[in-house]
Design an enzyme around this catalytic site. Sequence first.
Site, PDB file in Angstrom:
ATOM      1  N   ASP A   1       0.875  -1.158   0.000  1.00  0.00           N
ATOM      2  CA  ASP A   1       0.000   0.000   0.000  1.00  0.00           C
ATOM      3  C   ASP A   1       0.921   1.218   0.000  1.00  0.00           C
ATOM      4  O   ASP A   1       2.116   1.084   0.262  1.00  0.00           O
ATOM      5  CB  ASP A   1      -0.862  -0.064   1.267  1.00  0.00           C
ATOM      6  CG  ASP A   1      -1.731   1.139   1.415  1.00  0.00           C
ATOM      7  OD1 ASP A   1      -2.255   1.573   0.396  1.00  0.00           O
ATOM      8  OD2 ASP A   1      -1.883   1.626   2.539  1.00  0.00           O
ATOM      9  N   LYS A   2       0.406   2.366  -0.294  1.00  0.00           N
ATOM     10  CA  LYS A   2       1.292   3.521  -0.283  1.00  0.00           C
ATOM     11  C   LYS A   2       1.129   4.341   0.993  1.00  0.00           C
ATOM     12  O   LYS A   2       2.035   4.445   1.786  1.00  0.00           O
ATOM     13  CB  LYS A   2       1.041   4.403  -1.503  1.00  0.00           C
ATOM     14  CG  LYS A   2       2.058   5.508  -1.650  1.00  0.00           C
ATOM     15  CD  LYS A   2       1.764   6.366  -2.840  1.00  0.00           C
ATOM     16  CE  LYS A   2       0.614   7.326  -2.592  1.00  0.00           C
ATOM     17  NZ  LYS A   2       0.893   8.362  -1.602  1.00  0.00           N
TER      18      LYS A   2
ATOM     19  N   LYS B   1     -14.869  21.626   2.065  1.00  0.00           N
ATOM     20  CA  LYS B   1     -13.479  21.213   1.845  1.00  0.00           C
ATOM     21  C   LYS B   1     -13.539  19.807   1.264  1.00  0.00           C
ATOM     22  O   LYS B   1     -14.264  18.953   1.788  1.00  0.00           O
ATOM     23  CB  LYS B   1     -12.747  21.201   3.185  1.00  0.00           C
ATOM     24  CG  LYS B   1     -11.311  20.792   3.112  1.00  0.00           C
ATOM     25  CD  LYS B   1     -10.760  20.636   4.514  1.00  0.00           C
ATOM     26  CE  LYS B   1     -11.257  19.341   5.131  1.00  0.00           C
ATOM     27  NZ  LYS B   1     -10.862  19.145   6.505  1.00  0.00           N
TER      28      LYS B   1
ATOM     29  N   ILE C   1      -0.430   1.542 -14.043  1.00  0.00           N
ATOM     30  CA  ILE C   1      -1.757   1.200 -14.542  1.00  0.00           C
ATOM     31  C   ILE C   1      -2.792   1.815 -13.621  1.00  0.00           C
ATOM     32  O   ILE C   1      -2.578   1.894 -12.400  1.00  0.00           O
ATOM     33  CB  ILE C   1      -1.881  -0.336 -14.637  1.00  0.00           C
ATOM     34  CG1 ILE C   1      -3.143  -0.736 -15.393  1.00  0.00           C
ATOM     35  CG2 ILE C   1      -1.832  -0.987 -13.284  1.00  0.00           C
ATOM     36  CD1 ILE C   1      -3.119  -2.188 -15.798  1.00  0.00           C
TER      37      ILE C   1
ATOM     38  N   ARG D   1      -5.285   4.394  -8.140  1.00  0.00           N
ATOM     39  CA  ARG D   1      -6.751   4.477  -8.111  1.00  0.00           C
ATOM     40  C   ARG D   1      -7.384   3.093  -7.985  1.00  0.00           C
ATOM     41  O   ARG D   1      -8.399   2.808  -8.606  1.00  0.00           O
ATOM     42  CB  ARG D   1      -7.266   5.150  -9.393  1.00  0.00           C
ATOM     43  CG  ARG D   1      -6.909   6.613  -9.529  1.00  0.00           C
ATOM     44  CD  ARG D   1      -7.943   7.473  -8.874  1.00  0.00           C
ATOM     45  NE  ARG D   1      -7.655   8.896  -9.052  1.00  0.00           N
ATOM     46  CZ  ARG D   1      -7.726   9.785  -8.081  1.00  0.00           C
ATOM     47  NH1 ARG D   1      -8.057   9.401  -6.869  1.00  0.00           N
ATOM     48  NH2 ARG D   1      -7.482  11.050  -8.303  1.00  0.00           N
TER      49      ARG D   1
ATOM     50  N   LYS E   1      -7.249  -4.603  -5.263  1.00  0.00           N
ATOM     51  CA  LYS E   1      -5.973  -4.966  -4.627  1.00  0.00           C
ATOM     52  C   LYS E   1      -5.905  -6.457  -4.388  1.00  0.00           C
ATOM     53  O   LYS E   1      -4.928  -7.119  -4.712  1.00  0.00           O
ATOM     54  CB  LYS E   1      -5.815  -4.215  -3.304  1.00  0.00           C
ATOM     55  CG  LYS E   1      -5.506  -2.752  -3.449  1.00  0.00           C
ATOM     56  CD  LYS E   1      -5.320  -2.123  -2.082  1.00  0.00           C
ATOM     57  CE  LYS E   1      -5.006  -0.646  -2.190  1.00  0.00           C
ATOM     58  NZ  LYS E   1      -4.697  -0.047  -0.890  1.00  0.00           N
TER      59      LYS E   1
ATOM     60  N   ASP F   1      -1.666  -0.789   5.863  1.00  0.00           N
ATOM     61  CA  ASP F   1      -1.954  -0.290   7.199  1.00  0.00           C
ATOM     62  C   ASP F   1      -3.421   0.012   7.423  1.00  0.00           C
ATOM     63  O   ASP F   1      -3.834   0.197   8.554  1.00  0.00           O
ATOM     64  CB  ASP F   1      -1.143   0.976   7.473  1.00  0.00           C
ATOM     65  CG  ASP F   1      -1.707   2.161   6.735  1.00  0.00           C
ATOM     66  OD1 ASP F   1      -2.114   1.961   5.578  1.00  0.00           O
ATOM     67  OD2 ASP F   1      -1.741   3.263   7.296  1.00  0.00           O
TER      68      ASP F   1
ATOM     69  N   ASN G   1      -8.583  -0.599   4.047  1.00  0.00           N
ATOM     70  CA  ASN G   1      -8.694  -0.912   2.631  1.00  0.00           C
ATOM     71  C   ASN G   1      -7.668  -1.945   2.178  1.00  0.00           C
ATOM     72  O   ASN G   1      -7.722  -2.427   1.061  1.00  0.00           O
ATOM     73  CB  ASN G   1      -8.579   0.366   1.795  1.00  0.00           C
ATOM     74  CG  ASN G   1      -7.274   1.074   2.065  1.00  0.00           C
ATOM     75  OD1 ASN G   1      -6.630   0.828   3.081  1.00  0.00           O
ATOM     76  ND2 ASN G   1      -6.873   1.948   1.180  1.00  0.00           N
TER      77      ASN G   1
END
Lengths: 1215, 372
Positions: free
Chosen positions: A426-427, A655, A838, A869, A875, A895, A898
């Site tokens: 994950d990022k 916001k 991708i 995205r 994933k 973490d 998701n």
Amino acid sequence: MLGIENLPKLAGPFLKTERKGPAAMIQQFEQDHGGGMAKDLAKNRRVVMPSWTEHEEIKELQKSYSRNKVRTTKYTFLSFIPKNLFEQLHRFANLYFIFLAALNFVPIVNAFQPEISIIPIVFVMSITAVKDLWEDQRRRKSDQKVNNRLCDVYDRKQKRYVERRWAEVCVGDLVRLCCNEIIPADMVLLHSSDPNGVCHIETANLDGETNLKQRQVVRDLPQGSEFVPENYSSHIECENPNNDLRRFRGFMEHPGKVRVGLHSENLLLRSCTVRNTETVIGIVVYAGHETKAMQNNSGPRYKRSKLERRLNMDVLWCVILLLLMCLIAAVGHGFWLSGLQNPIYMIPDDTHPALAAFYMFWTMIIVLQVLIPISLYVSIEIVKLGQIYFIQNDLDLYNPVLDTGVQCRALNITEDLGQIQFLFSDKTGTLTENRMLFRRCTVAGTEYPHHENGPFTSKHTPLILWECAVVPDPQLQAKLNTLSSAMRSPPRQQAAEISHILDFFLALTVCNTVVVSSPTQPRHVSPTTPSGTPSYTPSTPVTPALSSGAWSEDVDDIQKAKVNSADESESDDEDEAEELLYEAESPDEAALVQAAKAYGCTLLGRSPEQVLVVVPGTGPLSIPLLHVLPFHSARKRMSVVVRHPLTGEVVVYTKGADNVIMELAEADGNLGRRIVMERTQRNLDQYAREGLRTLCVAKKVLEEQEYEAWLKRHEYAETSIENREELLLESAERLETNLTLLGATGIVDRLQEEVPETIEALQEAGIKVWVLTGDKQETAINIAFACKLLRPTDHILMANCDSKETCEARLHELQHEIRQVTKEGVSEDDSSDCVLVIDGRTLDYTLQKELQGSFLELTCCCRSVICCRSTPLQKSQVVRLVRDKLKVMTLAIGDGANDVSMIQMADVGIGISGQEGMQAVMSSDFAISRFKFLRKLILVHGHWCYTRLANMILYFFYKNVMYVNLLFWYQFFCGFSGSTMTNSWVLIFFNLLFTSVPPIIYGVLDKDVSGETLLDLPDLYKSGQNSQAYLPSTFWMNILDAFYQSLVCFFIPYFAYTGSDIGVFSFGSPINGSALLIILLHQLIESRTVTWIHTAILLFSALFYYAFVLLFSLTCVTCNSPTNPLGIETKMMSDPLYYLVCGLTTVLALLPRYYTLEQCHRRLSAQDYSTSLRQWKENKAAQRLSSRHVPQNLSVNADMPHLTDCIAEAGAVLS
Amino acid sequence: MMASSYNAKDEDGHLPGSVGSGGPGAVKSKKPDNTAFKQQRLPAWQPILTAGTVLPAFFMIGLIFIPIGIGLLVTSNNIKEFEIDYTGVDMSSPCFSCSQNYSWNSTSACTCSVPFTLDQPFESNVFMYYGLSNFYQNHRRYVKSRDDSQLNGDKSSLLNPSKECEPYRTSDKKSIAPCGAIANSLFNDTLELFYNHPNGSKITIHLEKTGIAWWTDKHVKFRNPGGNNNNLSSVFRDTSKPVNWHKPVYELDPSDPDNNGFVNEDFIVWMRTAALPTFRKLYRIIQKKKDNMTPTLPPGNYSLEVTYNYPVRSFDGRKRMILSTISWMGGKNPFLGIAYITVGSVCFFLGVVLLIIHHKYGNRNNSADIPN
């Protein structure tokens, strides 16, 4: 009576989540409180009344609810033996063992005395039982600790709170908790010392989140300084216990039949900590195992590792080998018998030779049973426990900030860590900190670059330090200062801009859910405030709106703030403000509030009704908060409706994600606005390329009538029972239109420390690293550059397609492209320089069956793949695709919630504990706190665990085959009669006791290569990926070696004693003795490190054997008939021939392994080391070179011009 | 043998920053202990094989094994051994007729005399063995067919032997003592040795009946029921003799009352079942002469008088008589000596080969510094 038809109506209050006081209070229809109610309710929901209630039925009912005593142990004193036995019998290996033991009771085939053949199974099962008992004992101890904690429970008889153990708390008890106490059970909050009726809890124990969560007292309860338990007589109805931490539905019914809805905001969860609130009082609704915390506790997980699957294959081979050997013996016995004519040594028997051969088959299975390494399974479990012990105790994997080490949640896949081929990461929060730092902003189309917010180079900046480290942009600061320094009207155009800026910051300050607290003291512990002045001032001149006394401590703050602003000393103000601590559910919000604070727009406090802020030039202002439209993933934005403090207008501040806000913001043909929007869009693109997270801020001024109209429909939405969520959503969408764009912010999510190094090391180790992120493509690419996943020289392949056909075409195109690239760069090293990027939509197409093949083909040619995205489902689909189709070992790390599906899908799932809650950790096999720990966990511990376990298993096979074959060879000299030359006790104990501990020690402690070397040379990891330590060839080599050694071990004594007067068991003595020496010394040769523990265990094993047999042969006079050992060992060992035989046998048996295997192996590995070391050094040099030549190399990417900037940026920002 | 690179590292490693748990109340830190054991930094000896350490190992083995082998071979060659097969398979054999009419129950003893010649003198004590071939005393069910507690003198086992003895447990409703197949198949040939003096006289060689069993067997493991009761016949009154036996157990040695019952040494020796189908068992000991001048068995002609009782023809068995002197390593067996010499030579040879390889190509490997 409450019939079934009433149920939907009853469900009404459960669906409701009221926010606004009186409006939310809905009178429900009268209900019969007749006798049947409690009984009926018990089925679907629970009823809670104070424990002293006189309502008999409810009292009974309440007794039936689980008490707060927790028992996580599996067994009780009585149930241990039957339950454990039952569980163990589920294992195939144990059943096999029992089958053998039973077989031995059949007289016609029995090989040993029946009682002896029970020993192995009893031994193995009791070892397992002891292990289980030990684990259970640990649970019991922690249970006891928890159960014996104390808390204050209201006692009606004594009319005061008394201390009670947690275990004694039951549903309906009123519990009083003080600040920093841990909540003993799930309670509904009835009273808080906070005048606003809120309390804060820290859920770190539950989900690892350290930020504070706000909880609210149930509406309409008498709030005052004192809470009188006696007066409380409402009853609560709520849903039955479940494990959903975020949901709680129910209602409270006051004596006046007035109902108030309850939701998760009213619930204090067990094992959370009360913070920032002096005292709270709550009523227990779920206790013990019914609490949400306990229901979420699923315990350790069991997976089967790759090595174990291989191992099972080889166990099958052993079974085949065993059957073959037994068959040979059976056939041999048949032939041997048929050639005999009733010799005197044969016991008269009419059995036909064929039948006798059949019996012999089974006898031989008993005799040679050890060939199936049953104790291996127990040993593997023990070894894995040992390995986990060492992983958990590794200081290098310990994070002193969070005080956590590694959590090993899956106990049996340690060796899988050593075989990873694909890593999916994950990022956000995994590669990055998930701690946001305000970096740039654009207001009204003007970009403020904030150059002073330079890159943070120091690696261990304390969190608090950089949280406050927003250095205001001088230009923006100057513009704002014109506002504060003098109230004189500036030039017209500038005034518009300044009001724009002010609105922008006001929006940042107001439009969020940030909780304010002071780090030095909890907010509401006030009696001795340092200021000494009476802090409770109901009405201060500055804040007339706060007449209700809603602000106690904050008023103090305000006063101070006011004093400071009166002193008109900006810096002082900042010092003062620094004491404020912002805690938000989303880290972005906190970062934005911090940023606003740096510009003098300080958020001082927040209550449900108003927000207290300081705006430059005005001093503290109370802004009435009309509505909060919370963040929703569908809307991707949040809004607040406030009454503007200066103009008195109703203003909506919104916001949200840039694309959403940009759509909603309307230019209205206004040229200025359009320019602003265009500029902002350009800036936003720029931010994205820099890897910043972008948010847009917009506002809308509402006319009073407009507001009234909206309010009506909104209230309807709030109070409606059905489709409430949808109506609210619709209502919010109705409001959030025609927005005026104020500006945009760019927030950087810093990379975690040592991420580039870790990724580089993992890639060097041959692991393909994929990044699966929900972020935008530009952001993802930039982070990839920053963490060295992408190199400047890399060829980036983009795949963004709108349809399946174009996707297919694009894939082919890309494959073609790769072929060209690889053709050009043949001279370079083998790892390709292509990286596929991708996006989510294209990923959807490629995951379809028809395109899977070409997609995987393409990815195989790429060094890395970045999916942007992507949804959680995608994933996990990607992970499954790679895992199943490529048949590789996968590891997923993430973490957040998701990432859960991905983590569960991968062979090894790793959760990062920290920012985003515990779901990832809960579903993971291992939990670490930083990404960088992955390096040592995989490269060192993974490698060790794998090689250790692989070697141990091979050794186990070798050991068993070697020893069993000794018995097999003997069959050729005893007419295949199943006779053994060894005392049956020694035979059984040989594997179970004398030679079982060294391999375990070996499996736990051996280090083939030191940890430092493994970290320095990630190449070494490849041996585990290719399963080099445990290939079929190595298995068969070991079996062959075992055959050879057993031949030597049997036939040297055979030839030495043939023709002599040696007895059966005397013959076995030197064979056993040398077998022991061979097996132990073999272990020594195989070990790469020998510590004092190894030495001690080896010596102990040898001594144990000799002590046992000597003692046995001295004391056992008539025991163990017919294999009575009396005098045998003593006699044999007093004979020099014994030692000569043992010496020769041992040397000859170990000679080939010592010579060929070791020699070759060492030489090879030495060469490996030297070559890889050389490579490594060269690589380092090359890297230094290449990093210097970045600008020149950029021409390679000429087709993607915008990347040139970002590479330079990435280099600068995140070096 | 192996290079030992001592891999000890300093105990007090790095100390990470202070634990930042700001929580009130002393929360026990989860920080692992920094001990050598827990951090896997125990000083370790790494058996690294390099040419420099392997070579001496091979030469050492060669140097140790070859002398041992020579010693063993010389010792073995010094042992005098004489073996004669008296089964009587051939028509020419003196025992042929006896071997033909075998029966366990024949009351009339069949005797035959087998002449043989010793070419060399046998010095010191000479051990006389009987040898049986193709006799599977190690058969699983045969080995089991005994009752150790009965043989140990246990009275209840005497009258109620273990089931393992079946079908030699009872006969005529009396328990068999000693029970079981092993006892039942007791070797019952009687061997006598005569020296045919050149002057024509036939001298009986005295054969020592005792001292042939293990001390532990004779004194601990095997005991007659009833302790020191000399009247064995009364002790064994309620038992029956094994079916193949001519005499009851208490009459095995009429000449020595202490060598009767379960402690009869021939019986004890038989009861220690042989490991391999071809075996020998100690039968008698010929003590060396008091005067050290003449050898125990001078070279010359001898004759072996056999009371032929034991049938082996049915299973192609062979019966032998063996005379052997004995050394510290037991009987004659050149195998071990040869094996030692062979293994020693192989090691030596490997050492030489390695030396050559090492000399020619090995230097490169030494330069590979293994990072550690």
